[in-house]
Every structure is written in structure tokens, then in C-alpha cells.
Design an enzyme around this catalytic site. Structure first.
Site, PDB file in Angstrom:
ATOM      1  N   GLY A  57       0.833  -1.194   0.000  1.00 48.93           N
ATOM      2  CA  GLY A  57       0.000   0.000   0.000  1.00 48.93           C
ATOM      3  C   GLY A  57       0.863   1.237   0.000  1.00 48.93           C
ATOM      4  O   GLY A  57       2.096   1.177  -0.036  1.00 48.93           O
ATOM      5  N   ASP A  94      -6.441   9.629  15.149  1.00 50.83           N
ATOM      6  CA  ASP A  94      -6.871   9.161  13.827  1.00 50.83           C
ATOM      7  C   ASP A  94      -7.301   7.701  13.888  1.00 50.83           C
ATOM      8  O   ASP A  94      -6.938   6.886  13.027  1.00 50.83           O
ATOM      9  CB  ASP A  94      -5.751   9.346  12.804  1.00 50.83           C
ATOM     10  CG  ASP A  94      -6.273   9.285  11.358  1.00 50.83           C
ATOM     11  OD1 ASP A  94      -7.478   9.512  11.163  1.00 50.83           O
ATOM     12  OD2 ASP A  94      -5.481   9.011  10.447  1.00 50.83           O
ATOM     13  N   PHE A  98       3.575   8.472   4.605  1.00 50.41           N
ATOM     14  CA  PHE A  98       5.011   8.320   4.820  1.00 50.41           C
ATOM     15  C   PHE A  98       5.707   7.889   3.538  1.00 50.41           C
ATOM     16  O   PHE A  98       6.807   8.331   3.219  1.00 50.41           O
ATOM     17  CB  PHE A  98       5.208   7.259   5.914  1.00 50.41           C
ATOM     18  CG  PHE A  98       6.628   7.030   6.335  1.00 50.41           C
ATOM     19  CD1 PHE A  98       7.489   6.258   5.576  1.00 50.41           C
ATOM     20  CD2 PHE A  98       7.104   7.565   7.519  1.00 50.41           C
ATOM     21  CE1 PHE A  98       8.786   6.032   5.965  1.00 50.41           C
ATOM     22  CE2 PHE A  98       8.406   7.346   7.919  1.00 50.41           C
ATOM     23  CZ  PHE A  98       9.249   6.576   7.154  1.00 50.41           C
TER      24      PHE A  98
END
Length: 654
Positions: free
Chosen positions: A348, A466, A352
């Protein structure tokens, strides 16, 4: 040389502002009593209630008062329990003692309906009868330090009697939530006498006085000290200081001398500290300005130093005292593990950079995050990820295995989660059937334990900011592990909320006060957990187009069904054959409590864990949820399904 001096000044500034950090230790055991006039059966309702109660007491060990009492269950299996920490101890020491006691008491008294255990730092007790606001004078614990008589026994007994009376009186008259006082008096030019008195704060003034007066009567006269403990109060007399606070009660002839001598020392100390802080602050500003001029080189050096601190290795792999806690990986090892970061191994893409699956030579599977040169997150965040995640150890948090800094590569290595992220299973119909109710209920409880650890039980008080389905990874047994600490913030023990001008996160999971005003706290995470819980039950996204078209959210839809007694209509239809209705309705109820509009109305995560574990706790009625009227311009989209997506964390205030 200049940089070294500035770092030293900065360190002094930090230490002067925040003080030393003391690691908690196992409490000092004194005594216990198993009052086994009656016992309970193994696997009985009473045993289950007692275990939930001990968990509840443990989760409340951070209360500033150092005292908490509660009940669990209904008659005839109701359990009453409380703890009391010594009034001069820090919150962290109190919490450590209570947490240990909650486990220790069930080991020492495995089948007793009544029990009490004493430590130097705290006491904990439970009973099948009401023990709140009631003086309990048995059992007692009494020790004398020595049978040796003191010199000048008449003066000793007179001063000891006065000091004990004054200490007991002062403790009983306090209105700060604690019934605790300590005192001291000089009995000779070289000797002082020290006392401590404490009652459980739920006692009345009369009952506290009665308990302490009885305790005083048991203490020795003319001896070198002793202590008296019972479940409601305690008293201690010693020839040496044994508490942490300055003496609160002093002999009258010493008071004026002490005050006059302390003022100049206090003024001098404050002046010295103020000057040191000012010089340190100026030094830090100069250092930061010069540091910014050569930022890339300096950050690179800091990163190398940090990795070497954690690993005890050079980047070339030479062992100079290797730490088993946080190893460094060689670049060629990771190239081989990921087939040179081939697209076939790509799992994925996060903020970052890309994430790759890898297999080490020993067969261990890993996930490798590679800092992208175009990433908005850089060296500082990379460093913070190491500093933060390496310190977090919990079965419901993804584990950071190590890092690599070679040839301009910056890589983080995590344990591999073979089942990817939770959103894949919840919102993709081809996978959702694999999550029956028991798996979903286990995932809910695991996520709750992980967030509770971040908020209350880790060495750092962390707000995730988050929490969402794509940031929960699943191992081979479908156990959940929270990931992606890129938005995380650290709070001190005495700080509960903060305001930011940069609202980050995912719309639909944000608490109203955060999305609209930038105010975040542990209750912001609680709100996100509530949204996630309702998504797990329903199999629907909170911010899906279905709800948007109807002018509502999953939260308001769930509230409407629950308030009309139709809560079971919320569940994913795939769960109809496997669900337990009582568990589903309890989870919906807890979810609605978590998404209430006012943060103070939401439970803590420790309370959520307790509610999930108990079938007998009465839950309060939730208020109707609210949700942000508009989308924050800084909020990120909740994009495509993520697999093993773990980004970086920020230790520094924004």
C-alpha cells in the site's frame, strides 16, 4: 562545542521544568486478611463480579484523591470495593500500587467474599456487604519497630501525644478530598519524631476521629515507633522521616524559626532557577536558529545518534553492545527480504511512503515502510516514530521491529499483519462474511484495550487522533492491532486537553469539538472509538453517501433506532445468524455513550473496557449525538482500503 553547550542548556531547561521521572516499582507488601466466613464458588456470578470490580479499581488508580469506591453486580451477588493510596505519593506510584493489588488480592484470597490487602503505598479491599462510609475496625495490623526505650521518656511521651493529637485533628479537618496529614516535632537537638494519619475520605468527621483515636491508643509510648492499620484508617509514628511531603504539623516553638529560615532559601532558589531558565531559553533560541541554517546535515546526525542509542550498533552492522529491545536492520537484508522493493511486494501507500511485504532469511514476515523523497513527513517524524512506537508494548498495538538508515534510505520495519486492515473486512461484501459476531466482538474489545493502554497504562499518555477502521490491522487470528500514529500527540500526566490550529484526521471519525474548534483530548479518541464500534456492528461507514443523501449520519441513524427500541435493526445482516442480541444492544449503547456531543459526557476507555466485560453494570442513558456540520478543510479523505499501512508519529507539540 557551541552546539554541545546549547544541548546541555536545553537539557537543564527541560529538567528544571518537568522534574525527574521515576519508574514505578512493585509496592511493599505489609499484610492481608481473607475474611472467609463465607466463600464463593469457582465460575460463579460473584467471582465474575469481583473480577470486574478489581479491573474497575485498577483502571481508576490515577484519581488525584488517591481514593475510589465502586460496586459491581446486583444483590445477592453485588461486590463492594475500594482502594486508598497514601496521601503523600504521586499519581503514578498510586496507580502502580492499585494495579498490582488488584491482581495480588485475588491470588492471596482466591475464593473469599471479603478480603483486604495492605502495602506501604496503598490498601485495597472488597466485600459482599456495604463497606462505604462505615468504620471497619477489624481486622487490624499492628507493628512495633523496637522494644528499646527512648531517652527522656516523659518528654517523648508528652510530645508524641501532642503531635499525634494534632496530626489526627488536622487529617480529620481537611476538605481537599483527602483525609491525610503528616507532622514532625523535635524531641532533642539531634532527634525528631514523625507521624502520619489517614482515613478513607468517605468517612464522616465523627467516624474518622473515632477510628484515629482508637489507632492512637494502640501505638506504643516510649518506644522507637510503630504503625496501626485497619480497613478504615491508619496511623504511624517513627523516629525517622518516612513520607515524601514536608511536615505539615510542627511544634509551636519551631514554626517561626522554620518560616524565617525558609524564605531566603526559597527566594534564592527561585532566583537561581529563573536565571537558569532564562539563560537556557535564550541559548535554545540561538541554537535553533543556527540549527535551521544547516537542518539537513544536523537532522541526519541526530538520527544516526538516535539509532545508535537504541541499537548499540553502527549502521554498517558492527556490534558495539547490541540492544535486544530495538535492533537495526542492514539495508542489504531488507533488499533481499522485499526483492529489492519490487512492486509485486508492495502492500500500500501511506503519507510516509510505500509499504512493502518482506520475508527475512529465517522465514519471518515483515512490513517495511520506506520514506519517500516526496513525502510531506520527513526526518523529524521518522525520529519520532522510533522514539514513540519503540516504547509502546501491547498486544493490541502494531509492533515496531526496527529501522534502517543507510545510503540515504530511511526504513521502518514492522510485524506483518497477514489479514490487512479492518476496513477491508467491514466494507467489502466479499470479505465481510468472514467476520461473524464473536470475531467482531473480540475486535471491539481488543481495540478498546489498546486505546486504554495509550491513554492510561503506557509510560506515555498518548492521544491517537486518527482512530478508524483502516488504521486497525488484523493478525492471523483476527486479533486487532492499532496502527498509524502519524497524528498522535503526547500529554503529560497533568494535562487533559489541547487546542490546535491544524486539524488533521479523517472526517466522520472526528469529535465535534475537534473538527470545529481544534480542541482534542482523550475524549476525542473515545468519540472515534464510538464511531468505529457502530461501524463494526452495522458494516456501514459513518461518512457513506447513503447517509449523506438522507441528511444524517450513522450516529443519528443508530440513535433513532436505539431510542425507538429497534436497535437490532442496525446490525449487519450477515450477523443475524451468529449474534447474541444482548451483546449487540450493549455495544450499541456503549457506542452511543462514546459519541455524545459533550466530551465530559463520554466515558473513559477504562470504563468502556469494564462495560464491555460486564453483563450486570447498568449503563446511563446517552444523549442524542451531534456531528460536525461541515468538513474541515484540513481533514484528509478516508481513501481506498489500506493494507499494513502504518505511518509516523509526532512527539513534539504542533
Amino acid at each position: 562545542m557551541f552546539k554541545a553547550l546549547m544541548k546541555l542548556l536545553l537539557l537543564v531547561l527541560v529538567l528544571s521544568l518537568f522534574g525527574p521521572i521515576v519508574e514505578s516499582q512493585q509496592p511493599t507488601y505489609l499484610s492481608h486478611a481473607c475474611l472467609n466466613a463465607t466463600t464463593f464458588a469457582i465460575n460463579s456470578t460473584y467471582e465474575a463480579n469481583r473480577d470486574v470490580l478489581l479491573l474497575s479499581l485498577s483502571s481508576n488508580g490515577s484519581r488525584p484523591s488517591g481514593f475510589h469506591n465502586t460496586t459491581v453486580g446486583k444483590s445477592p451477588d453485588m461486590v463492594y470495593g475500594l482502594f486508598l493510596c497514601r496521601g503523600d505519593l504521586s499519581i503514578s506510584v498510586c496507580r502502580a500500587c492499585v494495579t498490582f493489588a488488584a491482581t495480588d488480592i485475588s491470588r492471596r484470597c482466591p475464593v473469599d467474599t471479603k478480603a483486604v490487602v495492605w502495602y506501604e503505598e496503598c490498601l485495597l479491599r472488597y466485600s459482599d456487604r456495604n463497606i462505604f462510609s462505615v468504620v471497619t475496625e477489624a481486622p487490624t495490623f499492628l507493628t512495633y519497630n523496637s522494644t528499646q526505650n527512648v531517652t527522656q521518656p516523659e518528654r517523648f511521651n508528652l510530645l508524641a501525644g501532642v503531635l499525634m493529637n494534632e496530626t489526627a485533628r488536622a487529617a480529620n479537618e481537611l476538605t481537599d478530598g483527602k483525609r491525610f496529614m503528616n507532622g514532625e516535632v523535635s524531641i532533642s537537638a539531634l532527634q525528631k519524631l514523625y507521624t502520619l494519619a489517614q482515613c478513607t475520605p468517605d468517612l464522616s468527621v465523627t467516624d474518622c476521629d473515632q477510628c484515629l483515636q482508637r489507632a492512637k491508643g494502640y501505638l506504643p509510648t516510649g518506644r522507637l515507633g510503630g504503625r496501626f492499620l485497619n480497613p478504615s484508617c491508619n496511623f504511624r509514628l517513627e523516629m525517622y522521616p518516612f513520607y515524601n511531603l514536608p511536615s505539615a504539623v510542627a511544634a509551636p516553638e519551631e514554626s517561626k524559626q522554620n518560616k524565617s529560615s525558609q524564605i531566603p532559601v526559597l527566594v534564592a532558589s527561585l532566583s537561581a532557577i529563573s536565571g537558569l531558565v532564562l539563560v537556557s531559553a535564550l541559548g535554545f533560541l540561538i541554537w535553533r536558529r543556527r540549527n535551521n541554517q544547516d537542518k539537513e546535515n544536523c537532522e541526519e546526525i541526530q538520527l544516526l545518534d538516535l539509532v545508535n542509542e537504541h541499537t548499540g550498533e553502527t549502521l554498517s552492522g558492527e556490534n558495539v553492545g547490541k540492544s535486544q529491545e530495538f535492533p537495526s536492520f542492514r539495508l542489504d537484508t531488507l533488499h533481499a527480504a522485499t526483492n529489492h522493493f519490487s512492486d509485486d511486494n508492495k502492500l500500500g501507500q501511506g503519507g510516509f511512503g510505500p509499504v512493502y511485504k518482506g520475508t527475512l532469511a529465517n522465514g519471518e514476515e515483515i512490513a517495511v515502510k520506506r520514506l519517500s523523497r516526496t513525502s510531506g513527513q520527513g526526518l523529524v517524524e521518522f525520529k519520532n516514530e522510533i522514539m514513540l512506537i519503540a516504547r509502546l508494548q501491547h498486544r493490541n498495538l502494531v509492533k515496531l521491529l526496527g529501522c534502517c538508515l543507510e545510503k540515504n534510505e530511511k526504513l521502518l520495519v514492522y510485524e506483518f499483519m497477514p489479514n490487512g486492515s479492518l476496513d477491508v473486512f467491514l466494507f467489502d461484501s466479499s470479505f465481510a462474511a468472514q467476520l461473524d459476531w464473536q470475531k467482531r466482538f473480540g475486535i471491539i474489545k481488543g481495540i478498546a484495550r489498546g486505546i486504554m493502554y495509550l491513554h492510561e497504562d503506557s509510560r506515555l499518555k498518548i492521544i491517537h487522533r486518527d482512530l478508524k477502521a483502516s488504521n486497525v490491522l488484523l493478525d492471523h487470528r483476527m486479533n486487532p492491532k492499532i496502527s498509524d500514529f502519524g497524528m498522535a500527540r503526547i500529554f503529560g500526566e497533568d494535562k487533559n486537553d489541547a487546542i490546535t490550529n491544524r486539524v488533521v484526521g479523517t472526517y466522520g471519525y472526528m469529535a465535534p469539538e475537534y473538527a470545529m474548534r481544534g480542541l482534542f483530548s482523550i475524549k476525542s479518541d473515545v468519540f472515534s472509538f464510538g464511531v468505529l464500534l457502530l461501524e463494526i456492528i452495522s458494516g456501514r461507514k459513518n461518512n457513506s453517501s447513503h447517509f449523506a443523501e438522507n441528511g444524517e449520519s450513522l450516529l443519528t441513524f443508530a440513535w433513532k433506532l436505539w431510542s425507538e427500541g429497534e436497535g437490532m435493526d442496525l446490525i449487519d445482516q450477515l450477523l443475524v445468524g451468529s449474534c447474541v442480541a444482548s451483546e449487540v444492544l450493549k455495544c450499541i449503547h456503549i457506542g452511543l455513550l462514546c459519541v455524545q456531543g459533550y466530551p465530559t459526557d463520554r466515558p473513559t476507555m477504562s470504563s468502556v473496557v469494564i462495560m464491555l466485560a460486564s453483563d450486570t453494570i447498568s449503563l446511563p442513558r446517552p444523549a442524542e449525538p451531534t456531528f460536525p456540520a461541515r468538513r474541515s478543510e484540513h481533514a484528509s479523505n478516508d481513501g481506498v482500503f489500506s493494507i499494513n499501512e502504518v505511518t509516523i508519529s509526532n512527539l513534539l507539540p504542533r
